[in-house]
Design a protein around this motif. Structure first.
Motif, PDB file in Angstrom:
ATOM      1  N   UNK A   1       0.856  -1.182   0.000  1.00 37.27           N
ATOM      2  CA  UNK A   1       0.000   0.000   0.000  1.00 37.27           C
ATOM      3  C   UNK A   1       0.893   1.233   0.000  1.00 37.27           C
ATOM      4  N   UNK A   2       0.702   2.082  -0.980  1.00 34.00           N
ATOM      5  CA  UNK A   2       1.426   3.350  -1.078  1.00 34.00           C
ATOM      6  C   UNK A   2       0.384   4.456  -1.257  1.00 34.00           C
ATOM      7  N   UNK A   3       0.863   5.681  -1.463  1.00 34.76           N
ATOM      8  CA  UNK A   3      -0.030   6.826  -1.586  1.00 34.76           C
ATOM      9  C   UNK A   3       0.269   7.555  -2.891  1.00 34.76           C
ATOM     10  N   UNK A   4      -0.776   7.935  -3.616  1.00 35.60           N
ATOM     11  CA  UNK A   4      -0.606   8.691  -4.852  1.00 35.60           C
ATOM     12  C   UNK A   4      -0.289  10.146  -4.531  1.00 35.60           C
ATOM     13  N   UNK A   5       0.071  10.893  -5.561  1.00 35.61           N
ATOM     14  CA  UNK A   5       0.342  12.327  -5.387  1.00 35.61           C
ATOM     15  C   UNK A   5      -0.907  13.078  -4.952  1.00 35.61           C
ATOM     16  N   UNK A   6      -2.078  12.449  -5.125  1.00 33.33           N
ATOM     17  CA  UNK A   6      -3.355  13.037  -4.724  1.00 33.33           C
ATOM     18  C   UNK A   6      -3.832  12.520  -3.367  1.00 33.33           C
ATOM     19  N   UNK A   7      -2.922  11.874  -2.621  1.00 28.59           N
ATOM     20  CA  UNK A   7      -3.182  11.368  -1.271  1.00 28.59           C
ATOM     21  C   UNK A   7      -4.166  10.199  -1.214  1.00 28.59           C
TER      22      UNK A   7
ATOM     23  N   UNK B   1       4.133   7.391  -3.298  1.00 30.98           N
ATOM     24  CA  UNK B   1       4.912   7.641  -2.095  1.00 30.98           C
ATOM     25  C   UNK B   1       4.763   6.460  -1.142  1.00 30.98           C
ATOM     26  N   UNK B   2       5.893   5.979  -0.641  1.00 27.11           N
ATOM     27  CA  UNK B   2       5.913   4.873   0.325  1.00 27.11           C
ATOM     28  C   UNK B   2       6.203   5.404   1.730  1.00 27.11           C
ATOM     29  N   UNK B   3       5.996   6.714   1.923  1.00 28.95           N
ATOM     30  CA  UNK B   3       6.417   7.365   3.168  1.00 28.95           C
ATOM     31  C   UNK B   3       5.669   6.915   4.407  1.00 28.95           C
ATOM     32  N   UNK B   4       4.416   6.519   4.286  1.00 32.41           N
ATOM     33  CA  UNK B   4       3.604   6.213   5.473  1.00 32.41           C
ATOM     34  C   UNK B   4       4.125   5.011   6.256  1.00 32.41           C
ATOM     35  N   UNK B   5       4.184   3.869   5.591  1.00 32.50           N
ATOM     36  CA  UNK B   5       4.517   2.628   6.295  1.00 32.50           C
ATOM     37  C   UNK B   5       5.711   1.900   5.698  1.00 32.50           C
ATOM     38  N   UNK B   6       6.285   2.438   4.651  1.00 30.15           N
ATOM     39  CA  UNK B   6       7.356   1.743   3.926  1.00 30.15           C
ATOM     40  C   UNK B   6       6.884   0.349   3.509  1.00 30.15           C
ATOM     41  N   UNK B   7       5.617   0.245   3.178  1.00 29.06           N
ATOM     42  CA  UNK B   7       4.996  -1.030   2.820  1.00 29.06           C
ATOM     43  C   UNK B   7       5.686  -1.675   1.621  1.00 29.06           C
ATOM     44  N   UNK B   8       5.898  -0.890   0.568  1.00 28.54           N
ATOM     45  CA  UNK B   8       6.585  -1.414  -0.614  1.00 28.54           C
ATOM     46  C   UNK B   8       8.035  -1.751  -0.274  1.00 28.54           C
ATOM     47  N   UNK B   9       8.731  -0.811   0.350  1.00 28.03           N
ATOM     48  CA  UNK B   9      10.147  -0.995   0.659  1.00 28.03           C
ATOM     49  C   UNK B   9      10.418  -2.254   1.454  1.00 28.03           C
ATOM     50  N   UNK B  10       9.589  -2.527   2.449  1.00 24.04           N
ATOM     51  CA  UNK B  10       9.766  -3.727   3.265  1.00 24.04           C
ATOM     52  C   UNK B  10       9.339  -4.989   2.527  1.00 24.04           C
ATOM     53  N   UNK B  11       8.234  -4.920   1.801  1.00 20.50           N
ATOM     54  CA  UNK B  11       7.722  -6.103   1.099  1.00 20.50           C
ATOM     55  C   UNK B  11       8.632  -6.536  -0.054  1.00 20.50           C
ATOM     56  N   UNK B  12       9.329  -5.568  -0.665  1.00 20.00           N
ATOM     57  CA  UNK B  12      10.150  -5.857  -1.838  1.00 20.00           C
ATOM     58  C   UNK B  12      11.650  -5.762  -1.559  1.00 20.00           C
ATOM     59  N   UNK B  13      12.024  -5.505  -0.310  1.00 24.99           N
ATOM     60  CA  UNK B  13      13.427  -5.499   0.076  1.00 24.99           C
ATOM     61  C   UNK B  13      14.234  -4.312  -0.395  1.00 24.99           C
ATOM     62  N   UNK B  14      13.610  -3.146  -0.521  1.00 21.55           N
ATOM     63  CA  UNK B  14      14.289  -1.943  -1.000  1.00 21.55           C
ATOM     64  C   UNK B  14      14.526  -0.888   0.083  1.00 21.55           C
TER      65      UNK B  14
END
Length: 169
Positions: free
Chosen positions: A32-38, A110-123
């Motif tokens: 879960x990430x966030x678009x530029x439109x929140x 934006x992955x700023x909230x929970x780093x959901x993508x970063x953690x799930x994909x190892x980035x």
């Protein structure tokens, strides 16, 4: 949580990546990430499409700008493909960037909230709470077809190989 050290460097200094390393053949996890439109955006929002996910540390740096614009320009030439650029930048910065650059063919997240993508994909870079540079290509069924964690964050990804992989699908 998985921690990988010395896989990626930033200006020659090793950093630690958090999360599971994605490998060709893996089924990509949801995020879960966030678009530029929140608005919330997940992998499921791209269901049935080929996905080229361009991962950058910050949209406001020269290499990240080049990577984002390169994939944006190629996006309109790709059939049944969604091109996404994801970073830890705030949605407001992404909105400003897209408006200034006329970015229309790619989705910025934006992955700023929970780093959901970063953690799930190892980035996710533990020391900086930024995403490492890379590219992931997923087929219509979310199977990882191509993955690149760029060894040195200040270097560009292999555009040709990523785009060739998408075109072969």
């Amino acid at each position: 949580m998985d921690k990988r050290k010395s896989v990626v460097t930033m200006k020659g200094n090793p950093v630690t990546l958090l999360g599971k390393e994605m490998m060709v053949g893996d089924i990509a996890p949801n995020f879960t990430a966030v678009t530029k439109d929140l608005k919330e955006f997940t992998l499921k929002d791209m269901e049935g499409k080929i996905k080229l996910i361009s991962v950058v540390p910050s949209i406001d740096t020269g290499v990240c700008d080049l990577q984002t614009m390169t994939f944006n320009e190629e996006a309109e030439k790709l059939n049944n493909t969604v091109v996404v650029t994801i970073s830890m930048d705030l949605p407001f910065a992404l909105n400003r960037y897209c408006a200034a650059k006329g970015l229309e063919n790619a989705i910025t997240l934006s992955d700023h909230r929970e780093a959901s993508f970063g953690l799930a994909y190892g980035f996710l870079i533990e020391e900086l709470r930024l995403l490492a540079r890379g590219v992931i290509v997923l087929d219509q069924n979310n199977k990882v077809i191509y993955v690149e964690y760029v060894n040195e964050i200040s270097q560009q990804p292999n555009y040709d190989k990523a785009l060739e992989t998408v075109k072969q699908l």
